[in-house]
Design a protein around this motif. Structure first.
Motif, PDB file in Angstrom:
ATOM      1  N   PRO A  14      56.863  45.731  35.793  1.00 46.24           N
ATOM      2  CA  PRO A  14      56.993  46.031  37.369  1.00 46.24           C
ATOM      3  C   PRO A  14      56.313  47.514  37.516  1.00 46.24           C
ATOM      4  O   PRO A  14      56.514  48.255  36.686  1.00 46.24           O
ATOM      5  CB  PRO A  14      58.259  45.799  37.612  1.00 46.24           C
ATOM      6  N   GLY A  15      55.668  47.604  38.480  1.00 48.98           N
ATOM      7  CA  GLY A  15      55.039  48.927  38.965  1.00 48.98           C
ATOM      8  C   GLY A  15      53.478  49.028  38.297  1.00 48.98           C
ATOM      9  O   GLY A  15      52.876  49.874  38.828  1.00 48.98           O
ATOM     10  N   ASP A  16      53.058  48.260  37.563  1.00 43.85           N
ATOM     11  CA  ASP A  16      51.823  48.154  37.003  1.00 43.85           C
ATOM     12  C   ASP A  16      50.914  47.739  37.975  1.00 43.85           C
ATOM     13  O   ASP A  16      50.987  47.002  38.973  1.00 43.85           O
ATOM     14  CB  ASP A  16      51.817  47.617  35.623  1.00 43.85           C
ATOM     15  N   SER A  17      49.413  47.723  37.557  1.00 36.45           N
ATOM     16  CA  SER A  17      48.389  47.270  38.328  1.00 36.45           C
ATOM     17  C   SER A  17      47.359  46.275  37.442  1.00 36.45           C
ATOM     18  O   SER A  17      47.632  46.309  36.235  1.00 36.45           O
ATOM     19  CB  SER A  17      47.532  48.356  38.594  1.00 36.45           C
ATOM     20  N   LEU A  18      46.767  45.385  38.346  1.00 36.82           N
ATOM     21  CA  LEU A  18      46.030  44.608  37.719  1.00 36.82           C
ATOM     22  C   LEU A  18      44.759  44.304  38.723  1.00 36.82           C
ATOM     23  O   LEU A  18      45.118  44.405  39.904  1.00 36.82           O
ATOM     24  CB  LEU A  18      46.628  43.059  37.438  1.00 36.82           C
ATOM     25  N   ARG A  19      43.545  43.792  37.999  1.00 33.96           N
ATOM     26  CA  ARG A  19      42.449  43.594  38.745  1.00 33.96           C
ATOM     27  C   ARG A  19      42.009  42.195  38.567  1.00 33.96           C
ATOM     28  O   ARG A  19      41.708  41.972  37.499  1.00 33.96           O
ATOM     29  CB  ARG A  19      41.197  44.691  38.845  1.00 33.96           C
ATOM     30  N   PHE A  68      48.165  45.221  47.704  1.00 31.11           N
ATOM     31  CA  PHE A  68      46.759  44.495  47.336  1.00 31.11           C
ATOM     32  C   PHE A  68      45.608  44.677  48.122  1.00 31.11           C
ATOM     33  O   PHE A  68      45.755  45.052  49.451  1.00 31.11           O
ATOM     34  CB  PHE A  68      47.236  42.927  47.382  1.00 31.11           C
ATOM     35  N   THR A  69      44.467  44.857  47.404  1.00 34.09           N
ATOM     36  CA  THR A  69      43.162  45.376  48.193  1.00 34.09           C
ATOM     37  C   THR A  69      42.095  44.201  47.786  1.00 34.09           C
ATOM     38  O   THR A  69      41.958  43.937  46.589  1.00 34.09           O
ATOM     39  CB  THR A  69      42.555  46.657  47.994  1.00 34.09           C
ATOM     40  N   LEU A  70      41.712  43.500  48.796  1.00 34.40           N
ATOM     41  CA  LEU A  70      40.430  42.626  48.375  1.00 34.40           C
ATOM     42  C   LEU A  70      39.153  42.998  48.865  1.00 34.40           C
ATOM     43  O   LEU A  70      39.019  43.604  49.917  1.00 34.40           O
ATOM     44  CB  LEU A  70      40.885  41.113  49.243  1.00 34.40           C
ATOM     45  N   SER A  71      38.185  42.625  48.014  1.00 35.59           N
ATOM     46  CA  SER A  71      36.752  42.933  48.386  1.00 35.59           C
ATOM     47  C   SER A  71      35.843  42.206  47.670  1.00 35.59           C
ATOM     48  O   SER A  71      36.163  41.483  46.758  1.00 35.59           O
ATOM     49  CB  SER A  71      36.601  44.753  47.740  1.00 35.59           C
ATOM     50  N   ARG A  72      34.436  42.313  47.956  1.00 31.47           N
ATOM     51  CA  ARG A  72      33.538  41.546  47.553  1.00 31.47           C
ATOM     52  C   ARG A  72      32.149  42.418  47.206  1.00 31.47           C
ATOM     53  O   ARG A  72      32.050  43.354  47.950  1.00 31.47           O
ATOM     54  CB  ARG A  72      33.387  40.450  48.483  1.00 31.47           C
ATOM     55  N   LYS A  76      26.735  41.157  43.150  1.00 30.62           N
ATOM     56  CA  LYS A  76      27.318  40.398  41.712  1.00 30.62           C
ATOM     57  C   LYS A  76      27.964  39.061  41.964  1.00 30.62           C
ATOM     58  O   LYS A  76      28.686  38.398  41.026  1.00 30.62           O
ATOM     59  CB  LYS A  76      28.346  41.536  40.841  1.00 30.62           C
ATOM     60  N   ASN A  77      27.919  38.562  43.203  1.00 27.19           N
ATOM     61  CA  ASN A  77      28.637  37.417  43.543  1.00 27.19           C
ATOM     62  C   ASN A  77      29.839  37.281  43.275  1.00 27.19           C
ATOM     63  O   ASN A  77      30.658  36.392  42.577  1.00 27.19           O
ATOM     64  CB  ASN A  77      27.715  36.185  42.850  1.00 27.19           C
ATOM     65  N   THR A  78      30.828  38.265  43.236  1.00 25.35           N
ATOM     66  CA  THR A  78      32.023  38.608  42.848  1.00 25.35           C
ATOM     67  C   THR A  78      32.970  39.061  43.867  1.00 25.35           C
ATOM     68  O   THR A  78      32.803  39.977  44.628  1.00 25.35           O
ATOM     69  CB  THR A  78      32.078  39.622  41.601  1.00 25.35           C
ATOM     70  N   LEU A  79      34.360  38.438  43.891  1.00 23.61           N
ATOM     71  CA  LEU A  79      35.415  38.687  44.580  1.00 23.61           C
ATOM     72  C   LEU A  79      36.357  39.540  43.937  1.00 23.61           C
ATOM     73  O   LEU A  79      36.396  38.894  42.626  1.00 23.61           O
ATOM     74  CB  LEU A  79      35.998  37.338  45.306  1.00 23.61           C
ATOM     75  N   SER A  80      36.984  40.568  44.401  1.00 25.05           N
ATOM     76  CA  SER A  80      37.937  41.295  43.574  1.00 25.05           C
ATOM     77  C   SER A  80      39.306  41.468  44.257  1.00 25.05           C
ATOM     78  O   SER A  80      39.046  41.661  45.329  1.00 25.05           O
ATOM     79  CB  SER A  80      37.487  42.751  43.072  1.00 25.05           C
ATOM     80  N   LEU A  81      40.305  41.241  43.464  1.00 25.47           N
ATOM     81  CA  LEU A  81      41.674  41.457  44.007  1.00 25.47           C
ATOM     82  C   LEU A  81      42.350  42.622  43.310  1.00 25.47           C
ATOM     83  O   LEU A  81      42.752  42.429  42.076  1.00 25.47           O
ATOM     84  CB  LEU A  81      42.445  40.382  44.129  1.00 25.47           C
TER      85      LEU A  81
END
Length: 126
Positions: A14-19, A68-72, A76-81
């Motif tokens: 809890p409190g950590d980050s992931l992408r 959370f932050t969503l970007s594209r 790179k044809n890539t979606l990131s969360l």
């Protein structure tokens, strides 16, 4: 044929980050409204976030807004969360999804998405 492949899941505290990342192949990435959904054990799949074709507009479920932050990245044809301040209730399998090509409107409804990835597990536990 469009394929979506997610990556980046894992076990965190809890409190950590992931992408999370999602790569689209077999189509022109900029033509797709994209979204993330998640499913916890014993629960229905739920909406997490969606992004417009241009990447300018986003929408989030209330419980992840501000964390959370969503970007594209069209090159790179890539979606990131980007997921920050993770909580145990964020645990689940996260799925990347794409609407039919050419559709303009974002959506929080899973049945309005045509293409789905295989999912990546996110576990938030101490």
């Amino acid at each position: 044929q469009v394929h979506l492949v997610e990556s980046g899941g894992g076990l965190v505290q809890p409190g950590d980050s992931l992408r999370l990342s999602c790569e689209l192949s077999g189509g022109t990435f900029s033509r797709y409204v994209m979204g993330w959904f998640r499913q916890a054990p014993g629960k229905e799949r739920e909406f997490v976030a969606t992004i417009s074709r241009s990447g300018v507009d986003t929408d989030y479920r209330d419980s992840v807004q501000g964390r959370f932050t969503l970007s594209r990245d069209h090159a790179k044809n890539t979606l990131s969360l980007q997921m920050n301040s993770l909580k145990p209730e964020d645990t689940g399998v996260y799925y990347c999804a794409a609407r039919m090509p050419g559709i303009t409107f974002m959506s929080s409804r899973s049945h309005e998405y045509k293409y789905w990835g295989q999912g990546t597990q996110v576990t938030v536990s101490s």
